[in-house]
Design a protein around this motif. Structure first.
Motif, PDB file in Angstrom:
ATOM      1  N   THR A  92       0.811  -1.113  -0.107  1.00 57.56           N
ATOM      2  CA  THR A  92      -0.023   0.097   0.049  1.00 57.56           C
ATOM      3  C   THR A  92       0.808   1.286  -0.139  1.00 57.56           C
ATOM      4  O   THR A  92       0.762   2.190  -0.586  1.00 57.56           O
ATOM      5  N   LYS A  93       1.959   1.319   0.774  1.00 52.39           N
ATOM      6  CA  LYS A  93       2.792   2.596   0.757  1.00 52.39           C
ATOM      7  C   LYS A  93       3.527   2.887  -0.515  1.00 52.39           C
ATOM      8  O   LYS A  93       3.788   3.888  -0.902  1.00 52.39           O
ATOM      9  N   GLU A  94       3.584   1.769  -1.384  1.00 49.87           N
ATOM     10  CA  GLU A  94       4.496   1.518  -2.636  1.00 49.87           C
ATOM     11  C   GLU A  94       3.458   2.696  -3.720  1.00 49.87           C
ATOM     12  O   GLU A  94       4.144   3.138  -4.544  1.00 49.87           O
ATOM     13  N   VAL A  95       1.983   2.248  -3.306  1.00 44.13           N
ATOM     14  CA  VAL A  95       1.356   2.882  -4.719  1.00 44.13           C
ATOM     15  C   VAL A  95       0.349   3.995  -4.107  1.00 44.13           C
ATOM     16  O   VAL A  95      -0.310   4.551  -4.915  1.00 44.13           O
ATOM     17  N   ALA A  96       0.385   4.114  -2.734  1.00 43.44           N
ATOM     18  CA  ALA A  96      -0.538   5.231  -2.359  1.00 43.44           C
ATOM     19  C   ALA A  96       0.110   6.594  -2.043  1.00 43.44           C
ATOM     20  O   ALA A  96      -0.943   7.409  -1.312  1.00 43.44           O
ATOM     21  N   ALA A  97       1.233   6.882  -2.131  1.00 43.28           N
ATOM     22  CA  ALA A  97       2.105   7.952  -1.632  1.00 43.28           C
ATOM     23  C   ALA A  97       1.228   9.239  -2.152  1.00 43.28           C
ATOM     24  O   ALA A  97       1.237  10.333  -1.425  1.00 43.28           O
ATOM     25  N   MET A  98       0.896   9.130  -3.468  1.00 44.50           N
ATOM     26  CA  MET A  98       0.306  10.480  -4.117  1.00 44.50           C
ATOM     27  C   MET A  98      -1.061  10.426  -4.030  1.00 44.50           C
ATOM     28  O   MET A  98      -1.666  11.396  -4.723  1.00 44.50           O
ATOM     29  N   GLY A  99      -2.007   9.482  -3.602  1.00 44.54           N
ATOM     30  CA  GLY A  99      -3.269   9.569  -3.615  1.00 44.54           C
ATOM     31  C   GLY A  99      -3.881   9.354  -5.120  1.00 44.54           C
ATOM     32  O   GLY A  99      -5.129   9.608  -5.020  1.00 44.54           O
ATOM     33  N   ARG A 100      -3.281   8.682  -5.789  1.00 41.66           N
ATOM     34  CA  ARG A 100      -3.814   8.163  -7.123  1.00 41.66           C
ATOM     35  C   ARG A 100      -3.521   6.857  -7.480  1.00 41.66           C
ATOM     36  O   ARG A 100      -2.290   6.416  -7.271  1.00 41.66           O
ATOM     37  N   ILE A 101      -4.633   6.177  -7.882  1.00 42.25           N
ATOM     38  CA  ILE A 101      -4.382   4.847  -8.326  1.00 42.25           C
ATOM     39  C   ILE A 101      -4.948   4.763  -9.580  1.00 42.25           C
ATOM     40  O   ILE A 101      -5.784   5.329 -10.124  1.00 42.25           O
ATOM     41  N   ALA A 102      -4.611   3.553 -10.425  1.00 40.22           N
ATOM     42  CA  ALA A 102      -5.108   3.102 -11.648  1.00 40.22           C
ATOM     43  C   ALA A 102      -4.996   1.612 -11.803  1.00 40.22           C
ATOM     44  O   ALA A 102      -4.248   1.096 -10.928  1.00 40.22           O
ATOM     45  N   GLY A 103      -5.662   1.157 -12.675  1.00 36.39           N
ATOM     46  CA  GLY A 103      -5.512  -0.216 -13.141  1.00 36.39           C
ATOM     47  C   GLY A 103      -6.877  -1.000 -13.312  1.00 36.39           C
ATOM     48  O   GLY A 103      -7.814  -0.175 -13.768  1.00 36.39           O
ATOM     49  N   ASP A 104      -6.825  -2.157 -13.453  1.00 37.35           N
ATOM     50  CA  ASP A 104      -7.898  -3.311 -13.550  1.00 37.35           C
ATOM     51  C   ASP A 104      -7.883  -4.516 -12.976  1.00 37.35           C
ATOM     52  O   ASP A 104      -7.209  -4.656 -12.091  1.00 37.35           O
ATOM     53  N   GLU A 105      -8.606  -5.694 -13.438  1.00 40.48           N
ATOM     54  CA  GLU A 105      -8.052  -6.759 -12.763  1.00 40.48           C
ATOM     55  C   GLU A 105      -6.942  -7.130 -12.606  1.00 40.48           C
ATOM     56  O   GLU A 105      -6.535  -8.300 -11.799  1.00 40.48           O
ATOM     57  N   ARG A 106      -6.143  -6.920 -13.626  1.00 40.78           N
ATOM     58  CA  ARG A 106      -4.895  -7.529 -13.804  1.00 40.78           C
ATOM     59  C   ARG A 106      -3.803  -6.751 -13.103  1.00 40.78           C
ATOM     60  O   ARG A 106      -2.675  -7.410 -12.641  1.00 40.78           O
ATOM     61  N   TRP A 107      -3.822  -5.559 -12.793  1.00 43.05           N
ATOM     62  CA  TRP A 107      -2.624  -5.052 -12.041  1.00 43.05           C
ATOM     63  C   TRP A 107      -3.192  -3.515 -11.416  1.00 43.05           C
ATOM     64  O   TRP A 107      -4.405  -3.387 -11.759  1.00 43.05           O
TER      65      TRP A 107
END
Length: 547
Positions: free
Chosen positions: A517-532
């Motif tokens: 979670t810390k790796e991907v949530a630092a900037m408050g933005r996520i993206a993706g789909d079922e694969r990643w």
């Protein structure tokens, strides 16, 4: 006369009888067992023994188990009838490979883990002056009291100058397996050298291709990728004219590119389509003059919000607002940035051109003018119906100001035609939107009514796969309590495996591992789909968690 039933029972119970394994069951009984197995269960069965593997790798049994995962990407792409127990002739498919892919992905989704973590360092274009993001709102109606920078006295003393409720803008965009960003490159001597071009990244293969956009003498304001169409909004580095005695104006342009498969059908290519001038005068490169845009492969819409610089009217009371919609479907080699005088301008409607323009009075009539009470969350274009949808979010007064568990928002949607005449569709309480936390929040999908002590930040929904990825923040008050970010995942596959109907599935949230979670949530933005799942960490790296 002996009873035949007693003899049969005694024969089955004699020590000399051979024990029966599951693969030795009659096929009708074995199919009943497969009916309640998930893809990862069948893979586990293949590892028991040679006899189990020989049975559980039969294509007809794999197809039966894959029927439990009808919404996965690999299954959706199969031809009709391919999953039948006895398929049609000529169906040459590597079923074992599909099974392993689906099993590993959905086992990771249900366990909150990642099969692979990939990191892509980014160039520090903002520090170099090559990127000047569009300013974010200091005030938004979705926040209690509208104050985005509000801090208590204790927090202010401990973290001088911090803005805890607002995330920084990010320079990347994702759409359908493709990511556009500014990569950093290392030379042979180990020193980082920054490229003069953006790059398009294929998440599945990890291959990159250059974007034919030279950022020298330019300032990137925003990039966006949608419907295989890439738009880069940028400004000239040198001012074009003076706005007043204190400010200068830089001309702003938008460059459009087509993204499509290469001749080998495995790589990607980015080709130039057109360029147009966004604003007739230009904008000062500051954080007060803001614009927000959206696009499809055929249309482009941009909304401008500028402070009123008149000495007779306050900046906040009467801002200057406008909305324009462009037709960008026709390619054009004309570049207005290279023709300041406009002498070589092509005839009207050849290339990108404005099809509708809404002044502040028109926006007032439609009901989307913001004034100083900003509630705007997103813009959406529909090229088929020639309509534009504006979504707003407002915090209900008195709800959740002191108790986060009682917070409540009112999401409003206004849809109207941007070409021709027609009725306006206005809806209140239309879905759920997170409160504004920066431009990243404006890309969020509708949120679900979650637990009381989680504050939504951004949701990503893969509607076809039935997978939801949600970034939330804990909001617990107390001494020595530090709120943290949490990423939760929800998939509809689990309920289908148990033999339930899809509409009867009671889905449960799965929390992503804290380190991930810390790796991907630092900037408050996520993206993706079922694969990643894609995000950004504090080390200027784009992180991809592959499931």
């Amino acid at each position: 006369m002996p009873d035949p039933k007693i003899d049969e029972i005694s024969t089955l119970s004699t020590p000399s009888s051979v024990p029966m394994s599951v693969p030795d069951l009659p096929e009708d009984l074995f199919l009943l067992v497969l009916k309640d197995l998930a893809a990862w269960d069948l893979v586990s069965c293949q590892r028991v023994s040679k006899s189990w593997r020989a049975t559980c790798t039969k294509p007809e049994y794999i197809r039966l188990v894959l029927q439990h995962h009808p919404r996965t990407k690999e299954v959706r792409e199969l031809s009709p009838g391919a999953l039948l127990f006895r398929p049609l002739p000529g169906c040459d498919i590597d079923w074992q490979s599909i099974l392993l892919t689906v099993a590993s992905r959905y086992l990771s989704l249900t366990k909150g883990t990642a099969r692979k973590v990939s990191r892509y360092p980014m160039a520090a274009l903002e520090q170099l002056g090559d990127w000047f993001p569009v300013g974010q709102w200091d005030y938004h109606e979705s926040q209690p009291g509208g104050r985005l920078y509000y801090e208590t006295a204790t927090m202010h003393l401990n973290r001088m100058g911090s803005k805890p409720f607002l995330f920084r803008p990010t320079l990347w965009s994702y759409d359908d397996g493709l990511l556009v960003y500014a990569p950093s490159q290392c030379s042979k001597d180990g020193h980082i050298r920054f490229p003069q071009i953006l790059a398009l990244l294929d998440i599945a293969t990890g291959e990159r291709c250059p974007v034919p956009f030279d950022i020298r003498s330019k300032i990137i304001r925003n990039i966006r990728l949608k419907e295989r169409t890439m738009i880069i909004e940028w400004a000239e580095r040198d001012p074009f004219h003076n706005l007043n005695a204190m400010e200068q104006v830089n001309r702003h342009f938008a460059s459009c590119f087509d993204v499509h498969r290469g001749k080998d059908q495995t790589s990607w290519t980015v080709d130039w389509r057109s360029e147009w001038k966004m604003h007739f005068l230009g904008l000062p490169p500051n954080y007060h003059d803001r614009f927000f845009s959206t696009h499809t492969s055929a249309h482009y819409a941009v909304y401008f919000w500028q402070p009123n610089r008149s000495m007779y009217t306050g900046d906040e009371e009467m801002p200057i607002e406008s909305l324009s919609v462009w037709d960008i479907s026709t390619p054009s080699s004309y570049q207005p940035s290279a023709d300041p005088s406009g002498r070589s301008r092509p005839p009207e409607k050849e290339g990108p051109h404005i099809v509708s323009k809404f002044s502040f009075t028109d926006m007032e009539f439609v009901g989307i003018r913001q004034h100083a009470s900003i509630a705007l969350m997103s813009l959406h274009l529909d090229s088929e119906s020639l309509s534009l949808t504006v979504r707003e979010n407002i915090a209900v007064a008195g709800q959740g100001y002191f108790d986060p568990a009682e917070r409540l928002w009112c999401a409003k949607t206004t849809t109207f035609p941007f070409l021709g005449q027609g009725p306006r569709l206005y809806r209140e309480w239309d879905g759920g939107l997170p409160p504004y936390r920066g431009h990243c929040t404006m890309e969020s999908a509708d949120i679900e009514d979650g637990e009381k002590w989680f504050l939504p930040v951004m949701d990503v929904v893969d509607a076809e796969a039935g997978v939801r990825l949600s970034l939330v923040e804990t909001c617990i008050s107390g001494m020595n309590v530090q709120n943290q970010f949490v990423i939760r995942m929800k998939t509809e596959t689990g309920g289908i495996v148990r033999g339930q109907k899809e509409e009867d599935c009671e889905l449960e949230w799965v929390t992503l591992a804290g380190g991930l979670t810390k790796e991907v949530a630092a900037m408050g933005r996520i993206a993706g789909d079922e694969r990643w799942l894609i995000g950004q960490n504090e080390r200027m790296e784009i992180v991809v968690l592959k499931f």
